[in-house]
Design an enzyme around this catalytic site. Sequence first.
Site, PDB file in Angstrom:
ATOM      1  N   MET A  30      66.766  88.522  15.988  1.00 45.67           N
ATOM      2  CA  MET A  30      68.140  88.773  16.409  1.00 45.67           C
ATOM      3  C   MET A  30      68.586  87.708  17.411  1.00 45.67           C
ATOM      4  SD  MET A  30      68.840  92.854  16.460  1.00 45.67           S
ATOM      5  CE  MET A  30      67.985  93.222  17.991  1.00 45.67           C
ATOM      6  N   ALA A  32      68.296  84.908  20.671  1.00 40.95           N
ATOM      7  CA  ALA A  32      67.797  84.828  22.048  1.00 40.95           C
ATOM      8  C   ALA A  32      66.308  84.497  22.017  1.00 40.95           C
ATOM      9  CB  ALA A  32      68.069  86.122  22.806  1.00 40.95           C
ATOM     10  N   HIS A  34      62.534  83.117  22.227  1.00 39.42           N
ATOM     11  CA  HIS A  34      61.607  82.762  23.300  1.00 39.42           C
ATOM     12  C   HIS A  34      60.287  82.344  22.663  1.00 39.42           C
ATOM     13  CE1 HIS A  34      59.894  86.704  22.478  1.00 39.42           C
ATOM     14  NE2 HIS A  34      61.039  87.288  22.792  1.00 39.42           N
ATOM     15  N   HIS A  37      58.892  84.422  19.710  1.00 41.33           N
ATOM     16  CA  HIS A  37      59.476  84.110  18.410  1.00 41.33           C
ATOM     17  C   HIS A  37      58.910  82.808  17.857  1.00 41.33           C
ATOM     18  CE1 HIS A  37      62.933  86.528  20.185  1.00 41.33           C
ATOM     19  NE2 HIS A  37      62.685  87.181  19.061  1.00 41.33           N
ATOM     20  N   GLU A 148      53.528  91.907  17.355  1.00 43.16           N
ATOM     21  CA  GLU A 148      52.918  93.214  17.575  1.00 43.16           C
ATOM     22  C   GLU A 148      53.414  93.908  18.832  1.00 43.16           C
ATOM     23  OE1 GLU A 148      48.695  92.651  17.327  1.00 43.16           O
ATOM     24  OE2 GLU A 148      48.733  92.763  15.127  1.00 43.16           O
ATOM     25  N   LYS A 149      54.244  93.238  19.637  1.00 46.98           N
ATOM     26  CA  LYS A 149      54.848  93.950  20.769  1.00 46.98           C
ATOM     27  C   LYS A 149      55.664  95.133  20.270  1.00 46.98           C
ATOM     28  CE  LYS A 149      58.597  92.582  22.860  1.00 46.98           C
ATOM     29  NZ  LYS A 149      59.454  93.819  22.809  1.00 46.98           N
ATOM     30  N   ASP A 150      56.419  94.910  19.218  1.00 46.78           N
ATOM     31  CA  ASP A 150      57.173  95.982  18.558  1.00 46.78           C
ATOM     32  C   ASP A 150      56.281  96.601  17.483  1.00 46.78           C
ATOM     33  OD1 ASP A 150      59.978  95.622  19.775  1.00 46.78           O
ATOM     34  OD2 ASP A 150      59.483  93.602  19.087  1.00 46.78           O
ATOM     35  N   GLN A 153      57.666  99.205  14.984  1.00 44.81           N
ATOM     36  CA  GLN A 153      58.513  98.509  14.019  1.00 44.81           C
ATOM     37  C   GLN A 153      57.662  97.828  12.954  1.00 44.81           C
ATOM     38  OE1 GLN A 153      62.099  95.864  14.984  1.00 44.81           O
ATOM     39  NE2 GLN A 153      60.482  94.347  14.744  1.00 44.81           N
TER      40      GLN A 153
END
Length: 305
Positions: A30, A32, A34, A37, A148-150, A153
């Site tokens: 989405m 922004a 960093h 990503h 894997e932070k999300d 999801q």
Amino acid sequence: MQIIRRKAALRALTQSWRRAGETIGVVPTMGALHAGHLSLVEAARAGTDHVIVTLFVNPRQFNNPEDLAKYPRTEENDAQKLAPFGIDVLYIPKPEEIYPDGFATTISVSGVSDGLCGATRPGHFDGVATVVTKLLLQTDADRAYFGEKDYQQLQVVKRLAADLDLKTEIVGCQTIREDDGLAMSSRNLRLGAGPRETAPVIAQVLTSAAEDIAWGGNVAQALDTAAKALCAAGFDSIDYLELRSDPELQIMSKADRPGRIFLAAWLDGVRLIDNVSVARRQEIENSEYESLELSRDSWSPRIGA
């Protein structure tokens, strides 16, 4: 790097790659962007012949209009960050390319979407599942890369890809952290200076709780201690702090199988999430650390992986 905004143009390009027998990787974002990503971009670059990064702020996964309005939009800066990575396409679809007039389909994944963010953000994972399915189909990807932070999801996307017989392999990649341990997130940009100094407490308390549980500590007590530490550090509130099985995401009252501690907490009006894997003591003692005369003081869990 081409910037493409129409699915017809994207499909014409991917079809040419297909005719050449080449593989396609996609990194859905989405924006922004960093370093987290960009680590996914590197993984896609290493694993496929062509890489597409998508940038679409998906309104259907925001249950709070204010949160949607505040979400950072940095398209030009994102393109600059991607330029050195040699990707083929930055796909920035216009809203009508994703949700054309009359769009009436929602994809809902049960089970792994229950609880955690599924409970505190109603409709969130329906929005995620729907847009991800659209992007996987539009990009014709062989592999899609998610952090894997999300973690919830990630499991939702894996489930939908399996259930809908999508050809895309879903690849989970390790959480990337700041030097102070804070999991990288676009939302971190919204933290004030003081709260940003406080935010790394998340990784510290989750690590401590994971260590306690892994060595046989009471789960409820370990989580209660973690919650109190977060409140004492200045966090506004906690949406959830739970131990769940990995990858089924079922609530666990003891560490009798692989699990993770999941947290969503509010700080300075910003909702931050993280997770820490928890191994059972027997698994630790039988691991590569066994030869090191392992003691509790010498072991630390794998943060947020």
